[in-house]
Design a protein around this motif. Structure first.
Motif, PDB file in Angstrom:
ATOM      1  N   ALA A   1       1.109  -1.295   0.135  1.00 17.58           N
ATOM      2  CA  ALA A   1       0.146   0.403  -0.376  1.00 17.58           C
ATOM      3  C   ALA A   1       0.880   0.995   0.206  1.00 17.58           C
ATOM      4  N   ARG A   2       2.603   1.101   0.931  1.00 16.64           N
ATOM      5  CA  ARG A   2       3.168   2.201   0.560  1.00 16.64           C
ATOM      6  C   ARG A   2       3.264   3.079  -1.072  1.00 16.64           C
ATOM      7  N   GLY A   3       3.792   1.613  -1.848  1.00 14.05           N
ATOM      8  CA  GLY A   3       3.470   2.145  -3.247  1.00 14.05           C
ATOM      9  C   GLY A   3       4.961   2.796  -3.660  1.00 14.05           C
ATOM     10  N   ILE A   4       6.212   1.905  -2.418  1.00 18.05           N
ATOM     11  CA  ILE A   4       7.786   2.277  -2.383  1.00 18.05           C
ATOM     12  C   ILE A   4       8.495   1.287  -2.781  1.00 18.05           C
ATOM     13  N   PRO A   5       9.157   1.462  -3.125  1.00 20.13           N
ATOM     14  CA  PRO A   5      10.635   0.121  -2.754  1.00 20.13           C
ATOM     15  C   PRO A   5      11.010   0.036  -1.253  1.00 20.13           C
ATOM     16  N   LYS A   6      11.413  -1.181  -1.001  1.00 18.75           N
ATOM     17  CA  LYS A   6      12.520  -1.081   0.378  1.00 18.75           C
ATOM     18  C   LYS A   6      13.527  -0.633   0.572  1.00 18.75           C
ATOM     19  N   THR A   7      14.514  -0.325  -0.708  1.00 17.43           N
ATOM     20  CA  THR A   7      15.468   1.130  -1.099  1.00 17.43           C
ATOM     21  C   THR A   7      15.509   2.258  -1.767  1.00 17.43           C
ATOM     22  N   MET A   8      15.768   3.176  -1.361  1.00 21.50           N
ATOM     23  CA  MET A   8      16.048   4.132  -2.079  1.00 21.50           C
ATOM     24  C   MET A   8      17.414   5.187  -1.893  1.00 21.50           C
ATOM     25  N   GLU A   9      17.557   6.202  -2.970  1.00 20.44           N
ATOM     26  CA  GLU A   9      18.664   6.668  -3.444  1.00 20.44           C
ATOM     27  C   GLU A   9      18.066   8.326  -3.204  1.00 20.44           C
TER      28      GLU A   9
END
Length: 472
Positions: free
Chosen positions: A290-298
């Motif tokens: 539901a959050r709609g973003i990956p587990k890690t981000m740069e």
């Protein structure tokens, strides 16, 4: 036998006769139709002082907002908690060209890891702080966060331009965004793996490229490389609202407070909530999908700033907004009153001058000024009762004495009581305001059509005075 003649006309110095009475207006100008036209024109003119009342209301509302901002600056503003995140900086060194044109470029990058699980709990006490005649809901609460960061997955430190990667293992940190760090009432520390405790420092550390405020705590390489559990607590003050970001891959949020007027808002609404006269409890569950973003981000700034969720500590009655909405009904409000007076005038036989209509309309406009003035001191409900009662009593007595009829006074009192009661209901039931207003307008037109059915609108059928007859 003597002749009875009319009184002699007065003569001027030239011997000509002239009538002592002033000339009368044509009958058409005294007709009910023209009277209705003049009343309608007067109603439109009364929108001018109504506009000045609206400007006064806006000035007072701006003043209230300014005082509320002063209170918030001293106590703490709207708070947003965004995090915690594990931020790991690294560099990519890119070499281009050959020989003397050889260039070495270093790109600074940051990987942000989200907790596998995050549980946020808040126990919030709310009170109203006053300054002069204005007040603002402020809160002070204990916030606790606990969860776990997994070990960084492989492949997150990849070169983009074919350069060489170097991880700053000793500069990794846990970052928590807090919109107003001045409102922190105690030191904040994070406990790692239920053992080691690390104190937070001010600032967003490696995520401070863009504007924002928060706190950060360094994490040793041997801890973050294997993953770790954490828990932290903070005593936070603020005003008006509290928001949080779903920073975990799975986020659980529980808020409870003694404020009985919550307004839940944001990207996610609570799954469960309980509101009573003594306060509220609300629970959010936001899963990874539901959050709609990956587990890690740069990134180089705080993520999820646009996905906040939370609660506003709503004031029971924002009377500035309520009075502003009621002013939109002023023309209908005045028109219904004038319509009632006009019908009574037609049925009573007494004349009600258009200036008298204007005085009645001015009394109705003063109602809004009284409502605003008293609401700032005694609250909206009691102020409405005082202002509406005063306007009703004044107009009922004035119309009744002007038309020489007690019944007319009682009718106007009943009409204004109904109008004020309806207006109050419209302001309380904002979602049904249009429906209620349309039904009332239809009923008013229907009653007017049948009550005025026998009125001679042209005024041409009025009985004419009999001429003086001469007797011999």
């Amino acid at each position: 036998m003597a002749n009875a003649t009319s009184a002699p006309a007065a003569e001027d110095e030239n011997g000509s006769s002239r009538n002592r009475q002033s000339p009368k207006l044509p009958a058409v100008l005294k007709s009910p139709a023209v009277k209705v036209f003049l009343i309608g024109f007067l109603t439109i003119l009364l929108l001018i002082p109504t506009t000045f009342v609206w400007l006064l209301l806006e000035e007072r509302a701006d003043r209230a907002k300014g005082v509320a901002a002063d209170i918030a600056r001293s106590w703490g503003g709207t708070q947003s908690i965004n995090g915690p995140y594990l931020a790991i900086p690294f560099t990519e060194t890119v070499v281009s060209g050959e020989g003397e044109k050889r260039q070495r470029t270093v790109h600074h990058r940051t990987v942000v890891l989200f907790p596998e699980r995050l549980e946020l709990k808040g126990d919030i006490g709310v009170e109203e702080r006053r300054k002069s005649i204005y007040s603002l809901p402020v809160y002070s609460g204990q916030m606790s966060m606990e969860g776990r960061f997994a070990a960084p997955p492989s492949g997150i430190f990849e070169p983009k331009d074919g350069g060489t990667i170097k991880i700053a293992t000793n500069k990794a940190m846990v970052v928590v965004g807090i919109s107003d760090v001045r409102a922190l009432r105690s030191e904040v520390a994070i406990r790692l793996n239920n053992a080691q405790t690390v104190q937070f420092e001010p600032g967003l550390g490696v995520l401070a490229k863009h504007s924002g405020s928060g706190i950060n705590a360094p994490i040793a390489a041997d801890i973050w490389q294997r993953g770790f559990s954490f828990d932290l607590a903070m005593h936070l003050k603020g005003s008006s609202a509290l928001f949080a970001a779903p920073a975990g891959q799975t986020t659980l949020v529980t808020l409870q407070s003694d404020w009985p007027h919550p307004g839940f808002t944001g990207a996610f609404l609570p799954e469960q909530r309980s509101i009573t006269d003594s306060g509220f409890t609300a629970n959010w569950t936001i899963p990874y999908l539901a959050r709609g973003i990956p587990k890690t981000m740069e990134v180089d700034s705080l993520p999820l700033s646009g996905k906040l969720m939370g609660v506003k500590f709503v004031e029971p009655v924002n009377f500035y907004q309520t009075i502003s909405r009621s002013l939109k009904y002023a023309i209908g409000f005045i028109s219904l009153t004038f319509l009632a007076v006009f019908v009574l005038e037609m049925r009573s036989g007494w004349q009600f001058h258009w200036i008298q209509y204007g005085l009645v309309g001015c009394a109705l406009i003063i109602f809004y000024v009284m409502l605003l003035a008293f609401a700032e001191h005694i609250g909206y409900g009691r102020a409405y009762l005082v202002a509406a009662g005063s306007a009703t009593l004044l107009n009922a007595i004035y119309v009744g004495t002007s038309l020489k009829s007690r019944i007319a006074g009682f009718v106007i009192a009943a009409v204004l009581t109904g109008i004020f009661a309806t207006l109050y209901a419209l302001m309380r039931e904002q979602d049904y305001a249009l429906l209620i207003g349309s039904v009332i307008a239809f009923a008013a037109i229907a009653v007017t059509m049948f009550v005025t059915q026998r009125i001679d609108w042209s005024g041409l059928d009025a009985p004419r005075p009999q001429a003086h007859r001469q007797t011999v």
